[in-house]
Design an enzyme around this catalytic site. Structure first.
Site, short mmCIF file in Angstrom:
data_model
loop_
_atom_site.label_atom_id
_atom_site.label_comp_id
_atom_site.label_asym_id
_atom_site.label_seq_id
_atom_site.Cartn_x
_atom_site.Cartn_y
_atom_site.Cartn_z
N LYS A 1 0.83 -1.21 0.00
CA LYS A 1 0.00 0.00 0.00
C LYS A 1 0.87 1.26 0.00
O LYS A 1 0.55 2.24 -0.67
CB LYS A 1 -0.96 0.00 1.19
CG LYS A 1 -2.01 -1.10 1.05
CD LYS A 1 -3.25 -0.86 1.86
CE LYS A 1 -4.31 -1.87 1.42
NZ LYS A 1 -5.58 -1.74 2.06
N LYS B 1 -5.33 -10.22 -6.35
CA LYS B 1 -6.51 -10.66 -5.59
C LYS B 1 -7.70 -9.75 -5.90
O LYS B 1 -7.52 -8.59 -6.28
CB LYS B 1 -6.21 -10.71 -4.09
CG LYS B 1 -6.14 -9.37 -3.42
CD LYS B 1 -6.31 -9.49 -1.91
CE LYS B 1 -6.50 -8.10 -1.32
NZ LYS B 1 -7.17 -8.01 -0.09
N LYS C 1 -10.99 -3.96 -3.86
CA LYS C 1 -11.54 -2.67 -4.28
C LYS C 1 -10.43 -1.69 -4.66
O LYS C 1 -10.64 -0.80 -5.45
CB LYS C 1 -12.39 -2.06 -3.16
CG LYS C 1 -13.65 -2.87 -2.90
CD LYS C 1 -14.60 -2.13 -1.99
CE LYS C 1 -14.01 -1.86 -0.63
NZ LYS C 1 -13.83 -3.05 0.21
N1 AQP Z 1 -9.80 -11.53 -2.71
C1 AQP Z 1 -10.04 -12.02 -1.51
N2 AQP Z 1 -10.12 -13.36 -1.34
C2 AQP Z 1 -10.38 -13.88 -0.09
N3 AQP Z 1 -10.58 -13.11 1.00
C3 AQP Z 1 -10.50 -11.77 0.87
N4 AQP Z 1 -10.66 -10.76 1.75
C4 AQP Z 1 -10.50 -9.58 1.10
N5 AQP Z 1 -10.24 -9.81 -0.22
C5 AQP Z 1 -10.24 -11.16 -0.39
C6 AQP Z 1 -10.96 -10.94 3.16
O1 AQP Z 1 -12.06 -10.12 3.51
C7 AQP Z 1 -11.95 -9.73 4.88
C8 AQP Z 1 -12.14 -8.24 5.02
O2 AQP Z 1 -11.03 -7.58 4.44
P1 AQP Z 1 -10.79 -6.02 4.47
O3 AQP Z 1 -11.26 -5.46 5.74
O4 AQP Z 1 -9.40 -5.74 4.02
O5 AQP Z 1 -11.85 -5.58 3.41
P2 AQP Z 1 -11.75 -4.66 2.22
O6 AQP Z 1 -11.09 -3.37 2.56
O7 AQP Z 1 -13.15 -4.62 1.67
O8 AQP Z 1 -10.86 -5.54 1.24
P3 AQP Z 1 -10.33 -5.14 -0.16
O9 AQP Z 1 -11.36 -4.69 -1.09
O10 AQP Z 1 -9.52 -6.31 -0.61
O11 AQP Z 1 -9.46 -3.91 0.15
P4 AQP Z 1 -7.93 -3.76 0.15
O12 AQP Z 1 -7.60 -3.56 -1.29
O13 AQP Z 1 -7.73 -2.57 1.00
O14 AQP Z 1 -7.28 -5.00 0.71
C9 AQP Z 1 -10.56 -10.18 5.34
O15 AQP Z 1 -10.67 -11.35 6.11
C10 AQP Z 1 -9.84 -10.45 4.05
O16 AQP Z 1 -8.85 -11.45 4.20
#
Ligand code: AQP
Length: 325
Positions: free
Chosen positions: A112, A192, A195
């Site tokens: 990040k 992965k 968002k």
């Molecule tokens: N692609 C994924 N596959 C499996 N598990 C996933 N998680 C997130 N992406 C995947 C799991 O979701 C839970 C919440 O994660 P978070 O709080 O990081 O949620 P987020 O901000 O909505 O996730 P994003 O969109 O993936 O954002 P960034 O890009 O910021 O990381 C966790 O248990 C996570 O493992």
């Protein structure tokens, strides 16, 4: 098991969140388990483009999504992190038993930070707050996606170091991984589903049906099909999704077609879309009902009260052990 897990209110709930974490949250709500689920808005502040009104709205939207997925306030505690300020106090105390070197090795931070011009300190401290979230409830199991395993390993190290300095107190929390611990982006299967990479890289549970179809239809596959050809990452990801939503015999049929070099990706995508919408339909309908009921704020307030009772007690013990009380 004493279960804790959290999710950031940073926008829509996507299939990665659902199949990677939230589906397990729902399934773990059995009489043998004590479940605490948290909307981690302090964590969301590390996001540079978090706007106050949007954050407030996102917390409620996410709570509605989680309830629609099956989080049951009768069987679990569901609350917003900032309603329990004990999280931040424990975070500070735990920061003082956390290795700086360990924090510099966190891959999520490195990734990040690399993409940002201004890197805030909260982003660096994010895993300490996550450890505080878990340990504040003496949780021993944490259902998460694979991307969180390193943070969880750090939480165990923090618990161990605290226990070594101040006497055995915190359990060392273990992860629980679901069937899809790492769902990939349909537009770029080397990353992965997330968002952070933009709307084409995730499928929101509540997105319009046409938009979900567009994303499935345009999913990256590969060029050719020769019998016995190894699955490309994009096709493997579509199969992972299909396994999550379709009956085993349907998946098997498609696997055989792929092995024989006879699989038409158009058929795979159409079938996946149909079963996916079938799986999402009840969640989407429940979401609409919950929205109309308008009880979400009350549910969150009641959850925060229950969480805070536990948090106060645990933090009281921590303060005494480290010499603050
Ligand atoms: N692609 C994924 N596959 C499996 N598990 C996933 N998680 C997130 N992406 C995947 C799991 O979701 C839970 C919440 O994660 P978070 O709080 O990081 O949620 P987020 O901000 O909505 O996730 P994003 O969109 O993936 O954002 P960034 O890009 O910021 O990381 C966790 O248990 C996570 O493992």
């Amino acid at each position: 098991m004493r279960i804790f897990s959290g999710i950031q209110p940073t926008g829509v709930l996507h299939l990665g969140n659902y199949f990677g974490a939230v589906k397990q949250w729902v399934e773990l709500q059995t009489p043998e388990n004590f479940c605490i689920y948290c909307i981690v808005d302090y964590h969301a502040l590390t996001n540079e483009d978090t706007v106050p009104e949007v954050l407030r709205k996102n917390r409620v939207e996410l709570a509605l999504d989680l309830l629609a997925c099956g989080i049951d306030p009768e069987r679990s505690i569901l609350f917003v992190q900032s309603a329990v300020p004990e999280h931040t106090e424990l975070c500070w105390i735990l920061g003082c038993v956390t290795s700086f070197g360990d924090l510099t090795r966190m891959t999520q931070f490195k990734q990040k930070a690399k993409d940002q011009e201004f890197v805030n300190g909260g982003l660096f401290y994010y895993p300490v707050l996550q450890a505080a979230d878990i340990l504040l409830y003496l949780a021993d199991h944490v259902p998460v996606g694979e991307d969180q395993l390193q943070h969880l390993e750090l939480a165990r190290r923090i618990a161990r170091r605290f226990n070594w300095r101040f006497g055995e107190f915190f359990p060392e929390p273990e992860p629980i991984l679901g069937k899809a611990p790492r769902l990939m982006s349909l537009a770029d299967p080397s990353r992965k589903m997330s968002k952070s990479y933009g709307p084409d890289h995730y499928i929101g549970l509540m997105e319009p049906e046409e938009e979900i179809w567009r994303k499935v239809r345009t999913a990256v596959t590969d060029m050719g099909l020769t019998p016995g050809q190894e699955m490309s990452p994009g096709v493997a990801n579509l199969f992972t999704l299909l396994e999550l939503v379709a009956p085993a015999e349907v998946v098997e049929e498609f696997r055989q077609a792929h092995a024989a070099g006879k699989l038409l990706y158009k058929d795979l995508k159409e079938t996946l879309f149909r079963y996916l919408m079938e799986a999402l339909r009840p969640i989407r309908e429940r979401r609409r009902e919950l929205e109309e009921k308008g009880e979400v704020e009350e549910i969150l307030a009641a959850g925060a009260e229950k969480a805070r009772r536990i948090a106060r007690e645990v933090l009281g013990e921590v303060r005494a052990r480290v010499g603050l009380d």
